[in-house]
Motif scaffolding. Structure first.
Motif, PDB file in Angstrom:
ATOM      1  N   ASN A 132       8.958  10.670   1.156  1.00  0.00           N
ATOM      2  CA  ASN A 132       8.146   9.801   0.268  1.00  0.00           C
ATOM      3  C   ASN A 132       9.148   9.981  -0.910  1.00  0.00           C
ATOM      4  O   ASN A 132       9.774  10.726  -0.923  1.00  0.00           O
ATOM      5  CB  ASN A 132       6.498   9.886   0.517  1.00  0.00           C
ATOM      6  CG  ASN A 132       6.464  11.327  -0.438  1.00  0.00           C
ATOM      7  OD1 ASN A 132       7.246  11.931  -1.121  1.00  0.00           O
ATOM      8  ND2 ASN A 132       5.576  11.627   0.225  1.00  0.00           N
ATOM      9  N   PRO A 133       8.428   9.004  -1.684  1.00  0.00           N
ATOM     10  CA  PRO A 133       9.572   8.857  -2.810  1.00  0.00           C
ATOM     11  C   PRO A 133       9.018  10.231  -3.307  1.00  0.00           C
ATOM     12  O   PRO A 133      10.109  10.456  -5.051  1.00  0.00           O
ATOM     13  CB  PRO A 133       8.991   7.607  -3.889  1.00  0.00           C
ATOM     14  CG  PRO A 133       8.323   6.998  -2.590  1.00  0.00           C
ATOM     15  CD  PRO A 133       8.299   7.500  -1.103  1.00  0.00           C
ATOM     16  N   THR A 249      -1.703 -11.314   2.290  1.00  0.00           N
ATOM     17  CA  THR A 249      -2.002 -10.329   0.748  1.00  0.00           C
ATOM     18  C   THR A 249      -3.220 -10.619   0.421  1.00  0.00           C
ATOM     19  O   THR A 249      -3.953  -9.823   0.092  1.00  0.00           O
ATOM     20  CB  THR A 249      -0.744 -10.483  -0.041  1.00  0.00           C
ATOM     21  OG1 THR A 249       0.354 -10.170   0.640  1.00  0.00           O
ATOM     22  CG2 THR A 249      -0.918  -9.107  -1.287  1.00  0.00           C
ATOM     23  N   ARG A 293       7.896   5.118 -15.324  1.00  0.00           N
ATOM     24  CA  ARG A 293       7.997   5.794 -13.596  1.00  0.00           C
ATOM     25  C   ARG A 293       7.429   6.380 -12.558  1.00  0.00           C
ATOM     26  O   ARG A 293       7.052   5.534 -11.219  1.00  0.00           O
ATOM     27  CB  ARG A 293       9.515   6.501 -13.376  1.00  0.00           C
ATOM     28  CG  ARG A 293       9.905   6.595 -11.851  1.00  0.00           C
ATOM     29  CD  ARG A 293      10.751   4.528 -11.526  1.00  0.00           C
ATOM     30  NE  ARG A 293      11.468   4.471  -9.897  1.00  0.00           N
ATOM     31  CZ  ARG A 293      10.744   4.134  -9.315  1.00  0.00           C
ATOM     32  NH1 ARG A 293      10.162   3.402  -9.413  1.00  0.00           N
ATOM     33  NH2 ARG A 293      11.724   4.359  -7.941  1.00  0.00           N
ATOM     34  N   GLU A 296       5.108   3.339 -11.446  1.00  0.00           N
ATOM     35  CA  GLU A 296       5.358   2.860 -10.290  1.00  0.00           C
ATOM     36  C   GLU A 296       5.424   3.479  -8.798  1.00  0.00           C
ATOM     37  O   GLU A 296       5.113   2.941  -8.096  1.00  0.00           O
ATOM     38  CB  GLU A 296       6.653   2.479 -10.454  1.00  0.00           C
ATOM     39  CG  GLU A 296       6.823   1.198 -11.929  1.00  0.00           C
ATOM     40  CD  GLU A 296       8.477   1.391 -12.254  1.00  0.00           C
ATOM     41  OE1 GLU A 296       9.545   1.880 -11.662  1.00  0.00           O
ATOM     42  OE2 GLU A 296       8.538   0.761 -13.549  1.00  0.00           O
ATOM     43  N   ILE A 297       5.822   4.977  -8.820  1.00  0.00           N
ATOM     44  CA  ILE A 297       5.993   5.231  -7.747  1.00  0.00           C
ATOM     45  C   ILE A 297       4.351   5.559  -6.869  1.00  0.00           C
ATOM     46  O   ILE A 297       4.142   5.211  -5.982  1.00  0.00           O
ATOM     47  CB  ILE A 297       6.638   7.397  -7.956  1.00  0.00           C
ATOM     48  CG1 ILE A 297       8.037   6.752  -8.092  1.00  0.00           C
ATOM     49  CG2 ILE A 297       6.330   7.725  -6.528  1.00  0.00           C
ATOM     50  CD1 ILE A 297       8.387   7.815  -9.053  1.00  0.00           C
ATOM     51  N   THR A 299       2.211   3.290  -7.859  1.00  0.00           N
ATOM     52  CA  THR A 299       1.500   2.199  -7.018  1.00  0.00           C
ATOM     53  C   THR A 299       2.424   2.166  -5.531  1.00  0.00           C
ATOM     54  O   THR A 299       1.297   1.303  -5.004  1.00  0.00           O
ATOM     55  CB  THR A 299       2.034   0.900  -7.760  1.00  0.00           C
ATOM     56  OG1 THR A 299       1.497   1.526  -9.140  1.00  0.00           O
ATOM     57  CG2 THR A 299       1.712  -0.811  -7.146  1.00  0.00           C
ATOM     58  N   ASP A 300       4.127   2.519  -5.649  1.00  0.00           N
ATOM     59  CA  ASP A 300       4.045   1.961  -3.806  1.00  0.00           C
ATOM     60  C   ASP A 300       3.584   2.598  -3.308  1.00  0.00           C
ATOM     61  O   ASP A 300       3.337   2.916  -1.989  1.00  0.00           O
ATOM     62  CB  ASP A 300       5.760   2.400  -4.057  1.00  0.00           C
ATOM     63  CG  ASP A 300       6.322   1.265  -4.780  1.00  0.00           C
ATOM     64  OD1 ASP A 300       5.244  -0.440  -5.446  1.00  0.00           O
ATOM     65  OD2 ASP A 300       7.292   1.375  -5.552  1.00  0.00           O
ATOM     66  N   SER A 301       2.570   4.081  -3.083  1.00  0.00           N
ATOM     67  CA  SER A 301       2.447   4.927  -2.561  1.00  0.00           C
ATOM     68  C   SER A 301       0.797   4.319  -1.841  1.00  0.00           C
ATOM     69  O   SER A 301       0.537   5.321  -1.469  1.00  0.00           O
ATOM     70  CB  SER A 301       2.970   6.255  -3.154  1.00  0.00           C
ATOM     71  OG  SER A 301       3.661   6.811  -2.748  1.00  0.00           O
ATOM     72  N   GLU A 303      -2.014   2.299  -0.541  1.00  0.00           N
ATOM     73  CA  GLU A 303      -2.388   1.330   0.354  1.00  0.00           C
ATOM     74  C   GLU A 303      -2.947   0.554   0.078  1.00  0.00           C
ATOM     75  O   GLU A 303      -2.938  -0.532   0.530  1.00  0.00           O
ATOM     76  CB  GLU A 303      -2.351   1.767   1.625  1.00  0.00           C
ATOM     77  CG  GLU A 303      -1.418   2.557   2.253  1.00  0.00           C
ATOM     78  CD  GLU A 303      -1.708   3.087   3.854  1.00  0.00           C
ATOM     79  OE1 GLU A 303      -2.849   3.215   4.114  1.00  0.00           O
ATOM     80  OE2 GLU A 303      -1.219   4.159   3.880  1.00  0.00           O
ATOM     81  N   LYS A 308      -3.989  -0.958  -5.934  1.00  0.00           N
ATOM     82  CA  LYS A 308      -2.763  -1.032  -6.185  1.00  0.00           C
ATOM     83  C   LYS A 308      -2.671  -1.937  -7.614  1.00  0.00           C
ATOM     84  O   LYS A 308      -1.632  -2.027  -8.897  1.00  0.00           O
ATOM     85  CB  LYS A 308      -1.912  -1.524  -5.397  1.00  0.00           C
ATOM     86  CG  LYS A 308      -0.501  -1.625  -5.144  1.00  0.00           C
ATOM     87  CD  LYS A 308      -0.073  -2.550  -4.239  1.00  0.00           C
ATOM     88  CE  LYS A 308       0.064  -1.529  -2.813  1.00  0.00           C
ATOM     89  NZ  LYS A 308       1.302  -0.125  -2.711  1.00  0.00           N
ATOM     90  N   GLN A 315       0.199   0.604 -15.981  1.00  0.00           N
ATOM     91  CA  GLN A 315       1.739  -0.071 -16.137  1.00  0.00           C
ATOM     92  C   GLN A 315       1.969  -1.042 -16.876  1.00  0.00           C
ATOM     93  O   GLN A 315       2.690  -0.816 -17.892  1.00  0.00           O
ATOM     94  CB  GLN A 315       2.583  -0.486 -15.168  1.00  0.00           C
ATOM     95  CG  GLN A 315       2.531   0.736 -13.240  1.00  0.00           C
ATOM     96  CD  GLN A 315       3.447  -0.237 -12.358  1.00  0.00           C
ATOM     97  OE1 GLN A 315       4.626  -0.474 -12.683  1.00  0.00           O
ATOM     98  NE2 GLN A 315       2.743   0.227 -11.152  1.00  0.00           N
TER      99      GLN A 315
END
Length: 408
Positions: A132-133, A249, A293, A296-297, A299-301, A303, A308, A315
């Motif tokens: 994962n990021p 979505t 940053r 952002e990480i 938020t992407d992680s 679900e 989100k 942000q």
């Protein structure tokens, strides 16, 4: 990732044929990768989607890289790097003990990338479905600061915490589903197999049917006529909802919003999501990643699209110069207690410590909820089953008592 069928002329003059999965989409990089292993590629072509899927099933089954496997890998890397072993040597040592074929294949690709001049962090980033990021960022920071062993240890600990959160959430959701399945299966068996045979006996003997027995007869007739179609419709509805959540979505957001308003389920989602956000926030900020940053990480992680959206608002607020805690409070991205702890961390410069404490509290709450659900649902299931079978036996026994009375 794609599968390639190749024919290779080895250094000793033999022809080597095979199929290999590589993180490329075109032939040229796949050729360069294979020739770095030693030999000259004579022929190569990429397999189609169907053949790739069949090859993956045959060679790897439905194996995936689980978090405990990754945690063990990073723990071993931390120990070996801390002892002064070079990265490639450490990976070679660890690969000898790995049983998961997907992880082993990934590490082989990483080894080739590192031998070609890439760093450990860059090699990780080529496999986002496995690492994962957050783990990628931590390892890159570890290489830049000369503390890769410590970052590998933190990555392992993070993966163990996330696995604890996810497994706790699954246990909390699976147990009620299991109990509901048992109740439905028991009802189906009785009304589809047992009750019709007994009721048919009453009809053949021309026994007077009281209203409780008539109710059982109606339910049994419904099961005989529509239960199979109901199961088919239920499965089709699940498939439809799953497909729409993946493709649409708006529908995904609406279903996430509904789940956040279902009793019990909403507490499970809130606890697990707050634990994950706190975990990510503490580790990334503590590792020196910027707040924007980091958000952002995170938020992407996440679900859940409702959370989100809230994190996106956080942000924007932070980019406008507002403190992190105030932004999270306004967007309701975390529980008030977690927001207060973030505020304390901002004031004292110890966000990593405070958010780690919050994540641990929410993990404990989630475990406690799983335990309470188990203790609550077991007697509740017994009561429901007792009432249900009591009603069934009462409906079946009334005609028998009436028949015995007439015989007397």
């Amino acid at each position: 990732m794609a599968f390639f069928r190749f024919k290779l002329l080895t250094a000793n003059g033999r022809i080597d044929r095979g199929v290999v999965e590589l993180p490329f989409t075109d032939n040229p990089p796949a050729i360069r990768y294979l020739e770095r292993q030693g030999g000259v590629v004579i022929d190569i072509h990429k397999l189609g989607a169907l053949m790739s899927w069949l090859t993956r099933v045959v060679t790897q089954g439905f194996t995936r890289v689980k978090r405990p496997d990754l945690a063990e890998f990073f723990n071993n890397m931390a120990m070996l790097l801390g002892a002064g072993v070079p990265v490639l040597s450490a990976m070679e040592e660890i690969m000898q003990e790995i049983k998961n074929p997907m992880l082993l294949m990934t590490l082989k690709f990483m080894r080739t990338d590192i031998e070609s001049g890439q760093t450990f962090g860059e090699a990780l980033s080529r496999h986002p479905k496995v690492f994962n990021p957050l783990v990628q960022y931590m390892c890159r920071i570890g290489e830049e600061t000369g503390m890769l062993d410590k970052m590998c240890a933190k990555s392992a600990k993070h993966l163990e915490h996330i696995e604890q959160i996810v497994s706790g959430t699954k246990r909390a959701l699976v147990y009620p589903a299991f109990i509901l399945t048992v109740v439905v299966a028991a009802c189906a068996f009785w009304f589809y197999v047992v009750v019709p045979k007994i009721l048919a006996l009453f009809v053949d003997m021309k026994v007077a049917i009281p209203w409780p027995t008539q109710l059982l007869m109606n339910i049994s007739n419904w099961f005989q006529a529509y239960f199979g179609w109901s199961i088919l419709g239920f499965v089709a509805a699940i498939f439809l909802v799953t497909t729409l959540r993946r493709k649409n979505t708006w529908f995904h957001y609406q279903t996430d919003w509904v789940m956040l308003h279902i009793p019990v389920l909403n507490n499970i989602i809130h606890l697990s999501t707050n634990a994950r956000i706190s975990e990510y926030l503490g580790i990334l900020v503590g590792a020196g990643v910027g707040v924007v940053r980091t958000l952002e990480i995170i938020t992407d992680s996440i679900e859940n699209l409702v959370y989100k959206g809230r994190l996106i608002l956080v942000q924007d607020s932070v980019k406008n110069g507002n403190p992190l805690s105030d932004s999270m409070r306004q967007a309701e991205a975390l529980h008030p207690f977690a927001v207060r702890m973030v505020s304390v961390g901002e004031q004292t410069g110890r966000i990593e410590e405070q958010t780690g404490y919050v994540a641990e509290i929410y993990r404990q709450k989630l475990d406690g909820m799983v335990e309470v659900l188990g203790k609550t649902l077991e007697p509740l299931m017994l009561v429901i089953m007792g009432v249900m079978f009591g009603a069934i036996f009462a409906g079946l026994m009334l005609p028998i008592y009436d028949m015995m009375g007439k015989l007397g």
